[in-house]
Design a protein around this motif. Structure first.
Motif, PDB file in Angstrom:
ATOM      1  N   ALA A 185     -10.377   9.322  -0.647  1.00  0.00           N
ATOM      2  CA  ALA A 185      -9.155  10.022  -0.235  1.00  0.00           C
ATOM      3  C   ALA A 185      -8.224   9.085   0.527  1.00  0.00           C
ATOM      4  CB  ALA A 185      -9.516  11.238   0.622  1.00  0.00           C
ATOM      5  N   GLU A 186      -8.782   8.235   1.373  1.00  0.00           N
ATOM      6  CA  GLU A 186      -7.961   7.262   2.110  1.00  0.00           C
ATOM      7  C   GLU A 186      -7.299   6.277   1.154  1.00  0.00           C
ATOM      8  OE1 GLU A 186      -7.057   7.191   5.271  1.00  0.00           O
ATOM      9  OE2 GLU A 186      -8.181   9.036   5.577  1.00  0.00           O
ATOM     10  N   GLU A 187      -8.050   5.837   0.155  1.00  0.00           N
ATOM     11  CA  GLU A 187      -7.487   4.933  -0.858  1.00  0.00           C
ATOM     12  C   GLU A 187      -6.312   5.603  -1.552  1.00  0.00           C
ATOM     13  OE1 GLU A 187      -8.631   3.391  -5.316  1.00  0.00           O
ATOM     14  OE2 GLU A 187     -10.260   3.787  -3.924  1.00  0.00           O
ATOM     15  N   ASN A 188      -6.502   6.846  -1.943  1.00  0.00           N
ATOM     16  CA  ASN A 188      -5.459   7.591  -2.642  1.00  0.00           C
ATOM     17  C   ASN A 188      -4.220   7.754  -1.759  1.00  0.00           C
ATOM     18  OD1 ASN A 188      -4.478   8.978  -4.914  1.00  0.00           O
ATOM     19  ND2 ASN A 188      -5.061  10.934  -4.025  1.00  0.00           N
ATOM     20  N   ALA A 189      -4.421   8.085  -0.491  1.00  0.00           N
ATOM     21  CA  ALA A 189      -3.298   8.259   0.440  1.00  0.00           C
ATOM     22  C   ALA A 189      -2.539   6.941   0.619  1.00  0.00           C
ATOM     23  CB  ALA A 189      -3.805   8.766   1.787  1.00  0.00           C
ATOM     24  N   ALA A 190      -3.258   5.832   0.720  1.00  0.00           N
ATOM     25  CA  ALA A 190      -2.607   4.527   0.882  1.00  0.00           C
ATOM     26  C   ALA A 190      -1.784   4.178  -0.354  1.00  0.00           C
ATOM     27  CB  ALA A 190      -3.656   3.443   1.156  1.00  0.00           C
ATOM     28  N   ARG A 191      -2.312   4.486  -1.535  1.00  0.00           N
ATOM     29  CA  ARG A 191      -1.557   4.223  -2.765  1.00  0.00           C
ATOM     30  C   ARG A 191      -0.260   5.040  -2.800  1.00  0.00           C
ATOM     31  NH1 ARG A 191      -4.511   2.081  -7.459  1.00  0.00           N
ATOM     32  NH2 ARG A 191      -6.669   1.736  -6.883  1.00  0.00           N
ATOM     33  N   HIS A 192      -0.359   6.327  -2.416  1.00  0.00           N
ATOM     34  CA  HIS A 192       0.833   7.186  -2.415  1.00  0.00           C
ATOM     35  C   HIS A 192       1.871   6.689  -1.410  1.00  0.00           C
ATOM     36  CE1 HIS A 192      -0.301  10.191  -5.305  1.00  0.00           C
ATOM     37  NE2 HIS A 192      -1.459  10.382  -4.712  1.00  0.00           N
ATOM     38  N   ARG A 193       1.416   6.301  -0.236  1.00  0.00           N
ATOM     39  CA  ARG A 193       2.359   5.805   0.781  1.00  0.00           C
ATOM     40  C   ARG A 193       3.038   4.532   0.286  1.00  0.00           C
ATOM     41  NH1 ARG A 193       2.051   3.214   6.369  1.00  0.00           N
ATOM     42  NH2 ARG A 193       4.093   3.771   7.153  1.00  0.00           N
ATOM     43  N   PHE A 194       2.282   3.647  -0.347  1.00  0.00           N
ATOM     44  CA  PHE A 194       2.876   2.427  -0.884  1.00  0.00           C
ATOM     45  C   PHE A 194       3.937   2.760  -1.924  1.00  0.00           C
ATOM     46  CE2 PHE A 194       3.032  -0.788  -4.246  1.00  0.00           C
ATOM     47  CZ  PHE A 194       3.600  -1.814  -3.517  1.00  0.00           C
ATOM     48  N   ASN A 195       3.641   3.696  -2.820  1.00  0.00           N
ATOM     49  CA  ASN A 195       4.616   4.059  -3.857  1.00  0.00           C
ATOM     50  C   ASN A 195       5.883   4.643  -3.246  1.00  0.00           C
ATOM     51  OD1 ASN A 195       3.141   3.126  -6.046  1.00  0.00           O
ATOM     52  ND2 ASN A 195       2.018   5.037  -6.248  1.00  0.00           N
ATOM     53  N   ARG A 196       5.740   5.458  -2.196  1.00  0.00           N
ATOM     54  CA  ARG A 196       6.930   6.006  -1.528  1.00  0.00           C
ATOM     55  C   ARG A 196       7.768   4.884  -0.923  1.00  0.00           C
ATOM     56  NH1 ARG A 196       3.299   9.671   0.646  1.00  0.00           N
ATOM     57  NH2 ARG A 196       3.512   8.751   2.705  1.00  0.00           N
ATOM     58  N   LEU A 197       7.106   3.939  -0.239  1.00  0.00           N
ATOM     59  CA  LEU A 197       7.847   2.822   0.361  1.00  0.00           C
ATOM     60  C   LEU A 197       8.482   1.940  -0.700  1.00  0.00           C
ATOM     61  CD1 LEU A 197       5.711   1.735   3.418  1.00  0.00           C
ATOM     62  CD2 LEU A 197       8.108   2.346   3.428  1.00  0.00           C
ATOM     63  N   LYS A 198       7.780   1.737  -1.803  1.00  0.00           N
ATOM     64  CA  LYS A 198       8.334   0.931  -2.893  1.00  0.00           C
ATOM     65  C   LYS A 198       9.627   1.555  -3.401  1.00  0.00           C
ATOM     66  CE  LYS A 198       6.256   0.767  -6.882  1.00  0.00           C
ATOM     67  NZ  LYS A 198       5.302   0.513  -7.984  1.00  0.00           N
ATOM     68  N   ASN A 199       9.646   2.886  -3.523  1.00  0.00           N
ATOM     69  CA  ASN A 199      10.862   3.580  -3.954  1.00  0.00           C
ATOM     70  C   ASN A 199      11.982   3.422  -2.927  1.00  0.00           C
ATOM     71  OD1 ASN A 199       9.636   4.421  -6.320  1.00  0.00           O
ATOM     72  ND2 ASN A 199       9.002   6.383  -5.466  1.00  0.00           N
ATOM     73  N   LYS A 200      11.632   3.467  -1.643  1.00  0.00           N
ATOM     74  CA  LYS A 200      12.640   3.284  -0.593  1.00  0.00           C
ATOM     75  C   LYS A 200      13.194   1.859  -0.617  1.00  0.00           C
ATOM     76  CE  LYS A 200      10.934   6.797   2.557  1.00  0.00           C
ATOM     77  NZ  LYS A 200      10.330   7.079   3.858  1.00  0.00           N
ATOM     78  N   VAL A 201      12.351   0.884  -0.889  1.00  0.00           N
ATOM     79  CA  VAL A 201      12.813  -0.503  -0.986  1.00  0.00           C
ATOM     80  C   VAL A 201      13.796  -0.638  -2.143  1.00  0.00           C
ATOM     81  CG1 VAL A 201      12.092  -2.867  -1.561  1.00  0.00           C
ATOM     82  CG2 VAL A 201      10.808  -1.555   0.133  1.00  0.00           C
ATOM     83  N   ALA A 202      13.474  -0.039  -3.278  1.00  0.00           N
ATOM     84  CA  ALA A 202      14.380  -0.094  -4.436  1.00  0.00           C
ATOM     85  C   ALA A 202      15.705   0.576  -4.105  1.00  0.00           C
ATOM     86  CB  ALA A 202      13.723   0.574  -5.641  1.00  0.00           C
ATOM     87  N   GLU A 203      15.648   1.710  -3.394  1.00  0.00           N
ATOM     88  CA  GLU A 203      16.883   2.396  -3.004  1.00  0.00           C
ATOM     89  C   GLU A 203      17.694   1.541  -2.029  1.00  0.00           C
ATOM     90  OE1 GLU A 203      18.284   6.489  -0.725  1.00  0.00           O
ATOM     91  OE2 GLU A 203      16.185   6.224  -1.278  1.00  0.00           O
ATOM     92  N   ALA A 204      17.019   0.897  -1.086  1.00  0.00           N
ATOM     93  CA  ALA A 204      17.716   0.022  -0.133  1.00  0.00           C
ATOM     94  C   ALA A 204      18.384  -1.141  -0.863  1.00  0.00           C
ATOM     95  CB  ALA A 204      16.741  -0.498   0.929  1.00  0.00           C
TER      96      ALA A 204
END
Length: 123
Positions: free
Chosen positions: A22-41
């Motif tokens: 579950a921790e692995e899954n949560a870390a992957r999701h958080r990374f994907n959210r940040l990756k999207n924010k980086v692309a938006e920035a």
């Protein structure tokens, strides 16, 4: 005698292995959210450059973008560690089942009733 059974220890380890997944899954999701924010920035920064904003505003936007990239890198590192640790936990769970689960299943499925211990102790 201990207040916990071996099967409870095994079940606890299985639960811990699931928690690491579950921790692995949560870390992957958080990374994907940040990756999207980086692309938006990046898109926003490109738009601001095209609009001809002043250098100080560009520096401010660049600072925010660098912060997001830094966060994304740290989250990616954490996700990679979580993935590695989850793999280790899952392998430990498989090892426990291999070493001990087979013995438990064999005893549970054994058609021979257990011997009377008193008969052995009172010789």
């Amino acid at each position: 005698m201990a207040d916990i059974k071996y099967s409870q220890v095994q079940a606890g380890l299985v639960a811990l292995a699931a928690a690491t997944a579950a921790e692995e899954n949560a870390a992957r999701h958080r990374f994907n959210r940040l990756k999207n924010k980086v692309a938006e920035a990046d898109r926003n920064y490109s738009n601001i450059v095209r609009l001809g904003f002043d250098p100080l505003t560009l520096v401010d936007f660049s600072t925010v973008g660098k912060s997001l990239v830094g966060q994304a890198r740290m989250v990616l590192d954490a996700a990679n560690v979580a993935i590695e640790l989850n793999g280790m936990a899952m392998q430990a769970g498989r090892d426990i089942d291999y070493r001990h689960g087979g013995m438990d299943r064999a005893i549970a499925n054994n058609p021979v009733p257990p011997a009377n211990r008193e008969a052995y102790n009172n010789r």
